[in-house]
Scaffold this active site. Structure first.
Site, PDB file in Angstrom:
ATOM      1  CB  ALA A  40      -0.934   7.228   3.757  1.00 35.11           C
ATOM      2  CB  CYS A  55     -16.481 -12.228 -20.135  1.00 38.85           C
ATOM      3  SG  CYS A  55     -17.483 -13.572 -20.822  1.00 38.85           S
ATOM      4  CG  HIS A 103      -3.613  -8.085  -5.613  1.00 41.99           C
ATOM      5  ND1 HIS A 103      -3.312  -7.807  -4.297  1.00 41.99           N
ATOM      6  CD2 HIS A 103      -2.687  -9.001  -6.006  1.00 41.99           C
ATOM      7  CE1 HIS A 103      -2.264  -8.524  -3.913  1.00 41.99           C
ATOM      8  NE2 HIS A 103      -1.862  -9.249  -4.934  1.00 41.99           N
ATOM      9  CG  ASN A 106       2.375   0.486   6.846  1.00 40.36           C
ATOM     10  OD1 ASN A 106       1.548   0.643   5.951  1.00 40.36           O
ATOM     11  ND2 ASN A 106       2.224  -0.432   7.794  1.00 40.36           N
ATOM     12  CG  ASP A 119      -8.660   2.212  -4.315  1.00 40.57           C
ATOM     13  OD1 ASP A 119      -7.917   2.863  -5.085  1.00 40.57           O
ATOM     14  OD2 ASP A 119      -8.340   1.974  -3.129  1.00 40.57           O
ATOM     15  CB  THR A 146       1.206  -2.935   1.683  1.00 35.73           C
ATOM     16  OG1 THR A 146       0.981  -4.345   1.588  1.00 35.73           O
ATOM     17  CG2 THR A 146       2.666  -2.631   1.414  1.00 35.73           C
ATOM     18  CB  SER A 147      -0.194  -5.789   6.388  1.00 32.84           C
ATOM     19  OG  SER A 147      -0.651  -6.696   5.396  1.00 32.84           O
TER      20      SER A 147
END
Ligand code: BJW
Length: 238
Positions: free
Chosen positions: A222, A120, A112, A204, A97, A179-180
């Site tokens: 958070a 493309c 990521h 976390n 996002d 984050t896990s």
């Protein structure tokens, strides 16, 4: 908390938990995306080759959803830290996002990929994309109908790893937020940073899979713990 006068270079790793209170689904929490969609069906290059419609629909849905969401107090606090921190700072986000940027942060790296870019595979260019891909629109650059979401699937190489490892080598403080610790190489950054002498802090909702690797951990939502930590850092530094 280390003595702040010794801290100049900060690396922050963010994950889905920082956007959870903006209404964006996490992956592995209860009710998260991977409970409703099999990873192997939607987040691997093999899945895209096997059933592109399923994968494109999954990402079209999520691309539309994020555009209705707003940054929360945690994104805003990190944007303030980015604006006010006098030393080096890098926000490495696993999130696709754009809420860090919409909050005003500038030193952001998307390891990521990004929902709002289409890649493309014919001419290897990235184009800004807010609409859908399911109808196989032509690439705005070369005209080929070879666009895919610009996200990193399992088995693919995350982006800008050289820059990330260089920042980790120089880091005095490494902070992991929301984050896990389930997905590599990001889950290994805490160990990389520690080996190079950085202080390590986890922020976390709950202890992550890698919580034992951190020297310090604070648990809670958070939107509460990130602004409180940013206030502490900026007032200790001033
Ligand atoms: C809150 C909160 C609130 C909730 N406040 N907190 C065996 C061993 C080791 C590695 C491997 C292995 N087998 C395969 C691998 C490699 C594989 C991997 O790690 N697999 C694991 C499953 C084991 N990794 C890869 O394939 C990667 N590539 C790679 O390794 O290339 C080779 C390489 C080698 C050496 C160096 C470099 C590279 C690619 C990984 C790509 C991941 N892609 C995805 C999808 C992206 C597109 C999309 O969005 O669809 O990335 S998967 C998904 O997981 C997404 C996320 O970025 C990523 C991490 O998830 P995240 O952000 O941690 O979310 P959650 O849901 O897991 O956790 C949320 C956390 O927030 C929880 O802890 C909550 O408690 C917390 N929380 N509300 C604060 N309000």
């Amino acid at each position: 908390m280390p003595v702040m006068k010794d801290i100049r270079n900060i690396v922050i790793l963010s994950g889905a938990g920082i956007s959870a209170e903006s209404g964006i689904d996490t992956f592995r929490s209860e009710g998260g995306l991977w409970e409703r969609h099999r990873v192997e069906d939607v987040a691997t290059p093999e899945a895209f080759a096997r059933d592109p419609d399923l994968v494109l629909r999954f990402y079209d849905m999520r691309r539309a959803a994020i555009q209705t969401k707003e940054p929360n107090a945690a994104h805003l606090a990190l944007a303030r830290l980015d604006a006010e921190w006098p030393g080096e700072l890098l926000i490495v986000t696993q999130n696709v996002d754009d809420l860090h940027e919409r909050a005003g942060a500038e030193r952001v790296l998307h390891m990521h990929g990004e929902h709002l870019l289409a890649w493309c595979t014919a001419c290897d260019t990235r184009s800004p994309w807010t609409g859908t891909l399911i109808e196989r629109p032509p690439c705005p650059v070369c005209g080929e109908r070879a666009l895919r979401p610009d996200v990193v699937w399992f088995g693919e190489m995350p982006y800008r790893m050289d820059e990330i490892y260089a920042a980790l080598r120089e880091a005095d403080l490494f902070v992991s937020i929301g984050t896990s610790g389930a997905v590599y190489p990001a889950a290994g950054f805490v160990r990389n940073a520690r080996e190079m002498g950085a202080h390590t802090l986890e922020l976390n909702l709950e202890p992550s899979k890698g919580t034992r690797w951190f020297e310090e951990a604070r648990h809670g939502p958070a939107t509460q713990i990130v602004p409180a930590w940013v206030d502490e850092v900026l007032s200790a530094a001033s």
